[in-house]
Write a protein that holds these residues in place. Structure first.
Motif, PDB file in Angstrom:
ATOM      1  N   THR A  37      49.985  66.481  98.209  1.00 54.38           N
ATOM      2  CA  THR A  37      51.148  66.020  97.459  1.00 54.38           C
ATOM      3  C   THR A  37      51.113  64.509  97.318  1.00 54.38           C
ATOM      4  O   THR A  37      50.677  63.792  98.221  1.00 54.38           O
ATOM      5  CB  THR A  37      52.467  66.452  98.144  1.00 54.38           C
ATOM      6  OG1 THR A  37      53.571  66.133  97.290  1.00 54.38           O
ATOM      7  CG2 THR A  37      52.664  65.768  99.483  1.00 54.38           C
ATOM      8  N   SER A  38      51.552  64.021  96.171  1.00 54.71           N
ATOM      9  CA  SER A  38      51.648  62.596  95.913  1.00 54.71           C
ATOM     10  C   SER A  38      50.295  61.930  96.165  1.00 54.71           C
ATOM     11  O   SER A  38      49.279  62.349  95.625  1.00 54.71           O
ATOM     12  CB  SER A  38      52.755  62.002  96.779  1.00 54.71           C
ATOM     13  OG  SER A  38      53.059  60.690  96.386  1.00 54.71           O
ATOM     14  N   GLY A  39      50.251  60.895  97.031  1.00 55.15           N
ATOM     15  CA  GLY A  39      48.981  60.238  97.321  1.00 55.15           C
ATOM     16  C   GLY A  39      47.962  61.148  97.960  1.00 55.15           C
ATOM     17  O   GLY A  39      46.752  60.878  97.923  1.00 55.15           O
ATOM     18  N   VAL A  57      45.391  72.538  94.910  1.00 55.54           N
ATOM     19  CA  VAL A  57      46.760  72.354  94.433  1.00 55.54           C
ATOM     20  C   VAL A  57      47.104  70.873  94.528  1.00 55.54           C
ATOM     21  O   VAL A  57      47.031  70.286  95.603  1.00 55.54           O
ATOM     22  CB  VAL A  57      47.768  73.176  95.266  1.00 55.54           C
ATOM     23  CG1 VAL A  57      49.163  73.060  94.661  1.00 55.54           C
ATOM     24  CG2 VAL A  57      47.336  74.622  95.352  1.00 55.54           C
ATOM     25  N   ILE A  58      47.469  70.278  93.404  1.00 53.15           N
ATOM     26  CA  ILE A  58      47.785  68.853  93.346  1.00 53.15           C
ATOM     27  C   ILE A  58      49.248  68.732  92.939  1.00 53.15           C
ATOM     28  O   ILE A  58      49.642  69.160  91.847  1.00 53.15           O
ATOM     29  CB  ILE A  58      46.859  68.130  92.355  1.00 53.15           C
ATOM     30  CG1 ILE A  58      45.403  68.271  92.822  1.00 53.15           C
ATOM     31  CG2 ILE A  58      47.241  66.670  92.219  1.00 53.15           C
ATOM     32  CD1 ILE A  58      44.382  67.695  91.858  1.00 53.15           C
ATOM     33  N   VAL A  59      50.054  68.173  93.835  1.00 50.16           N
ATOM     34  CA  VAL A  59      51.507  68.194  93.668  1.00 50.16           C
ATOM     35  C   VAL A  59      52.030  66.801  93.303  1.00 50.16           C
ATOM     36  O   VAL A  59      52.038  65.892  94.124  1.00 50.16           O
ATOM     37  CB  VAL A  59      52.199  68.691  94.956  1.00 50.16           C
ATOM     38  CG1 VAL A  59      53.706  68.824  94.728  1.00 50.16           C
ATOM     39  CG2 VAL A  59      51.608  70.028  95.402  1.00 50.16           C
ATOM     40  N   ASP A  60      52.440  66.635  92.071  1.00 54.18           N
ATOM     41  CA  ASP A  60      53.043  65.407  91.550  1.00 54.18           C
ATOM     42  C   ASP A  60      52.232  64.162  91.908  1.00 54.18           C
ATOM     43  O   ASP A  60      52.754  63.187  92.451  1.00 54.18           O
ATOM     44  CB  ASP A  60      54.488  65.262  92.034  1.00 54.18           C
ATOM     45  CG  ASP A  60      55.363  64.562  90.988  1.00 54.18           C
ATOM     46  OD1 ASP A  60      55.140  64.787  89.781  1.00 54.18           O
ATOM     47  OD2 ASP A  60      56.266  63.797  91.367  1.00 54.18           O
ATOM     48  N   THR A  61      50.963  64.206  91.553  1.00 53.07           N
ATOM     49  CA  THR A  61      50.055  63.077  91.760  1.00 53.07           C
ATOM     50  C   THR A  61      49.713  62.477  90.405  1.00 53.07           C
ATOM     51  O   THR A  61      49.113  63.139  89.557  1.00 53.07           O
ATOM     52  CB  THR A  61      48.768  63.529  92.469  1.00 53.07           C
ATOM     53  OG1 THR A  61      49.109  64.145  93.721  1.00 53.07           O
ATOM     54  CG2 THR A  61      47.849  62.350  92.739  1.00 53.07           C
ATOM     55  N   GLY A  68      50.455  63.083  81.633  1.00 57.50           N
ATOM     56  CA  GLY A  68      49.539  62.307  82.461  1.00 57.50           C
ATOM     57  C   GLY A  68      48.863  63.132  83.529  1.00 57.50           C
ATOM     58  O   GLY A  68      47.649  63.017  83.750  1.00 57.50           O
ATOM     59  N   GLN A  69      49.624  63.986  84.207  1.00 58.66           N
ATOM     60  CA  GLN A  69      49.046  64.760  85.301  1.00 58.66           C
ATOM     61  C   GLN A  69      48.163  65.904  84.815  1.00 58.66           C
ATOM     62  O   GLN A  69      47.410  66.488  85.595  1.00 58.66           O
ATOM     63  CB  GLN A  69      50.155  65.258  86.223  1.00 58.66           C
ATOM     64  CG  GLN A  69      50.828  64.122  86.982  1.00 58.66           C
ATOM     65  CD  GLN A  69      51.897  64.600  87.935  1.00 58.66           C
ATOM     66  OE1 GLN A  69      51.772  65.644  88.565  1.00 58.66           O
ATOM     67  NE2 GLN A  69      52.972  63.825  88.061  1.00 58.66           N
ATOM     68  N   GLN A  70      48.221  66.208  83.527  1.00 59.21           N
ATOM     69  CA  GLN A  70      47.273  67.178  82.985  1.00 59.21           C
ATOM     70  C   GLN A  70      45.854  66.656  83.025  1.00 59.21           C
ATOM     71  O   GLN A  70      44.893  67.417  82.864  1.00 59.21           O
ATOM     72  CB  GLN A  70      47.658  67.541  81.547  1.00 59.21           C
ATOM     73  CG  GLN A  70      48.884  68.425  81.450  1.00 59.21           C
ATOM     74  CD  GLN A  70      49.250  68.756  80.020  1.00 59.21           C
ATOM     75  OE1 GLN A  70      48.609  68.298  79.079  1.00 59.21           O
ATOM     76  NE2 GLN A  70      50.293  69.538  79.837  1.00 59.21           N
ATOM     77  N   GLY A  71      45.705  65.365  83.292  1.00 59.30           N
ATOM     78  CA  GLY A  71      44.372  64.805  83.452  1.00 59.30           C
ATOM     79  C   GLY A  71      43.576  65.446  84.571  1.00 59.30           C
ATOM     80  O   GLY A  71      42.344  65.399  84.573  1.00 59.30           O
TER      81      GLY A  71
END
Length: 301
Positions: free
Chosen positions: A135-137, A157-161, A231-234
């Motif tokens: 998550t995050s960083g 799983v990448i949470v709001d990064t 942006g996070q779709q990157g």
């Protein structure tokens, strides 16, 4: 905590409360972990006389390993872990400079933090395959591990990064997120770590990728938050044909505010079945979850 890392530090919402176990019926049969006890909470020597803390519980494979946000330790996942322990093995840990682990020193890059993690997994005898959740960083860190060891990763799983910080855009943050800032308890070169993961994105193969993104519409404080969804779709570059984005409105601290979303939308990629809707916070039940799948270079698909 570093003031500038508010884009990466999870702050619990006042309405958040611990969740109950997820109601799920895994299709895989849990298998006892042979190389480590079913439950442990201890520090391990990772070399150089340095100790890192790790806690693992549950049985089965793959092992879900959580990576906390900037300056946070493994306790950031307190609301999420109960939803998975009945399904498989779950591990949390404290990076150097956080929680119950030894202090950090030097100027730490992505390879330093990844090296610590690799050494800890070996010392604690936590064997692959892994589902990595950051998550995050922590999202940059799990992406960095997956890029280096794709064969060991069964889900990501990448949470709001967000995309890596652009210090030309935010020059006032240069010292605040630098490794020589006395308040930087992890001694992490935040910009270097973020760019090492983000700038080196490449297809890592047939590994399911779930990107959980908060929609900041109505209260965005900067351009990254305004463009959070696109942006996070990157991160979809990691697996263009096997990625999806789950959009929530519970704030940046998804593990604390909406743990059921993490449980359902990451683990069912590996073991289908069941629902974690009961883990959503009461004040979130009326907010629909949006899902976008596939990669679109111009935005949402």
């Amino acid at each position: 905590a570093l003031p500038s890392c508010s884009r990466g530090v999870a702050s619990p919402a006042p309405n958040a409360s611990p969740s109950s176990a997820v109601a799920a019926s895994p299709s895989a049969s849990p298998e006892p972990t042979r190389s480590a006890p079913p439950h442990f909470a201890d520090t391990f020597d990772i070399g150089g006389g340095r100790q890192l803390f790790m806690e693992c519980t549950g049985q089965g494979s793959p092992t879900v390993v959580f990576e906390s946000g900037d300056t946070d330790d493994g306790r950031a996942w307190t609301n999420v872990v109960p939803g998975l322990v009945g399904l498989t093995r779950v591990c949390t840990y404290d990076r150097a400079g956080t929680g119950r682990s030894d202090a950090a020193s030097g100027c730490r890059k992505l390879e330093d933090i990844r090296g610590d993690f690799e050494a800890l997994l070996g010392a604690a005898k936590v064997e692959p395959p892994y589902v990595l959740v950051g998550t995050s960083g922590g999202g940059y860190l799990v992406a960095g591990y997956a890029l280096a060891h794709p064969a060991d990763v069964q889900g990501l799983v990448i949470v709001d990064t967000f995309p890596a910080i652009d210090l030309k855009k935010y020059p006032e943050l240069t010292f605040e997120i630098g490794c020589d800032n006395p308040s930087n308890q992890e001694h992490r070169d935040y910009a270097a770590v973020e760019h090492a993961a983000w700038d080196n994105r490449t297809n890592i193969g047939d590994i399911p990728i779930t990107v959980i993104t908060n929609d900041y519409t109505g209260y965005a404080e900067n351009d990254d938050e305004k463009d959070s969804i696109k942006g996070q779709q990157g991160w979809f570059v990691l697996n263009p044909d096997g990625s999806k984005q789950v959009i929530v409105k519970s704030g940046h601290n998804v593990p604390g505010n909406e743990p059921g979303v993490i449980v359902e939308y990451q683990y069912k990629e590996v073991i289908p079945g069941g629902s974690a809707s009961n883990m959503r916070m009461k004040f979130q039940h009326d907010i629909p979850i949006q899902i976008h799948t596939g990669w679109s270079p111009t935005g949402r698909s």
